[in-house]
Design an enzyme around this catalytic site. Structure first.
Site, PDB file in Angstrom:
ATOM      1  CG  HIS A 127      29.533  91.624 -11.766  1.00  0.00           C
ATOM      2  ND1 HIS A 127      29.140  90.330 -11.480  1.00  0.00           N
ATOM      3  CD2 HIS A 127      30.880  91.565 -11.966  1.00  0.00           C
ATOM      4  CE1 HIS A 127      30.211  89.536 -11.486  1.00  0.00           C
ATOM      5  NE2 HIS A 127      31.279  90.262 -11.797  1.00  0.00           N
ATOM      6  CG  ASP A 164      33.824  87.446 -16.084  1.00  0.00           C
ATOM      7  OD1 ASP A 164      34.466  88.370 -16.613  1.00  0.00           O
ATOM      8  OD2 ASP A 164      33.820  87.234 -14.851  1.00  0.00           O
ATOM      9  CG  HIS A 166      34.001  87.306 -11.126  1.00  0.00           C
ATOM     10  ND1 HIS A 166      35.000  87.839 -11.917  1.00  0.00           N
ATOM     11  CD2 HIS A 166      34.539  87.121  -9.896  1.00  0.00           C
ATOM     12  CE1 HIS A 166      36.100  87.988 -11.173  1.00  0.00           C
ATOM     13  NE2 HIS A 166      35.847  87.550  -9.950  1.00  0.00           N
ATOM     14  CG  ASP A 245      37.471  87.174 -15.046  1.00  0.00           C
ATOM     15  OD1 ASP A 245      36.862  86.418 -15.815  1.00  0.00           O
ATOM     16  OD2 ASP A 245      36.905  88.079 -14.393  1.00  0.00           O
TER      17      ASP A 245
END
Ligand code: ZN
Length: 308
Positions: A127, A164, A166, A245
């Site tokens: 991120h 991931d 996200h 995740d």
């Protein structure tokens, strides 16, 4: 001699964003314990992560961002970088070693010292934008490593696979105009960070997945979209932004993958690495917040890297 390196550092477990924060120091211990339980440690070449230098970071980040992180790093107490990212007295060194681990992994794999490497590091990276920290991430570890492969080792084509849950907004933006990188990304949609662009043939394959979807949808997308794109790109090295995740047990998200899915996608991508990249794979930890799921998923990923 093991064919897979495990690069980590004790300082990465001292970076602590406070009680109850899901990106917690215990994540690294959970991975370590799971690898020991699965008897995988004997198969791994364990190394301490080196520090990234500013010249490594500067390929993926603005000089202002690097300087600000150094300037804000506290000698005591906590300093917030964004709503859910903070630094304690150990965080600067942890962040430098997290990015440095991927650079080191790249050097080891390019030198033929190992076929593949897993970086068990935190803070995670995907991120982090070129000009700011974001979403638990300070420096974009995988972007720093991929640029190192391109600029230091002269590679012309690298693939980044980011599974991931996200979307890796930082990685997408850093490589937005970079033709030497193919980014294959899957993520729950719509979901944090709500910021991705469309797929672009030969450059970016974004796979948005509905909340509640599981193995079947993910595997179909990998087979239909990622594998043919990677095959055509003929990468000279493959990177994983390895977030775990999307596991069904994860408390932060709503995809229903199992640990076998992480092993499966790793094995499928490894086949292409063997065909095009002399087997060269560098993987770095991103998310994964249920400690048990994180442990068993990392075991599945590393087992596949080892070809077990
Ligand atoms: Zn994540």
């Amino acid at each position: 001699m093991s064919q897979c390196a495990f690069i980590t550092h004790s300082i990465c477990a001292k970076h602590d964003m406070g009680d109850g924060h899901p990106e917690c120091p215990e994540r690294l211990a959970a991975i370590n314990d799971a690898l020991i339980s699965a008897r995988l440690m004997d198969f791994l070449q364990v190394h301490d992560a080196q520090l990234a230098e500013d010249r490594h970071l500067a390929r993926a980040h603005t000089a202002e961002h690097i300087a600000l992180v150094r300037q804000l790093a506290p000698e005591q107490g906590d300093v917030a970088l964004d709503a859910d990212t903070s630094m304690n007295r150990y965080s600067l060194e942890a962040a430098l070693r997290a990015a440095g681990a991927v650079v080191q992994a790249c050097d080891m794999v390019m030198a033929g010292q190992v076929k593949s490497a897993f970086c068990a590091v935190r803070p995670p990276g995907h991120h982090a934008e070129y000009d700011r920290a974001m979403g638990f991430c300070i420096f974009n570890n995988i972007a720093v490593g991929a640029y190192h492969a391109l600029e230091e080792h002269g590679l012309e084509r690298v693939v980044i696979v980011d599974f991931d849950v996200h979307h890796g907004n930082g990685t997408e933006h850093i490589f937005a105009d970079e033709k030497r990188v193919l980014l294959c990304s899957s993520y729950q949609h719509p979901f944090f960070p709500y910021s991705y662009g469309p797929s672009i043939a030969g450059q970016r394959i974004n796979v948005p997945l509905n909340a509640g979807s599981g193995s079947e949808e993910f595997r179909a997308a990998v087979v239909e979209q990622w594998l043919p794109a990677i095959e055509q790109f003929e990468p000279q090295m493959i990177f994983f932004s390895a977030g775990f995740d999307a596991h069904r047990m994860d408390p932060l998200a709503n995809l229903h993958w199992s640990e076998e899915d992480f092993g499966w996608v790793t094995a499928e991508v490894k086949k292409l690495a063997n065909r095009h990249s002399a087997g060269r794979i560098v993987s770095s930890l991103e998310g994964g917040y249920d400690l048990h799921a994180l442990g068993v998923s990392t075991v599945a990923h590393i087992s596949a890297l080892l070809g077990l």
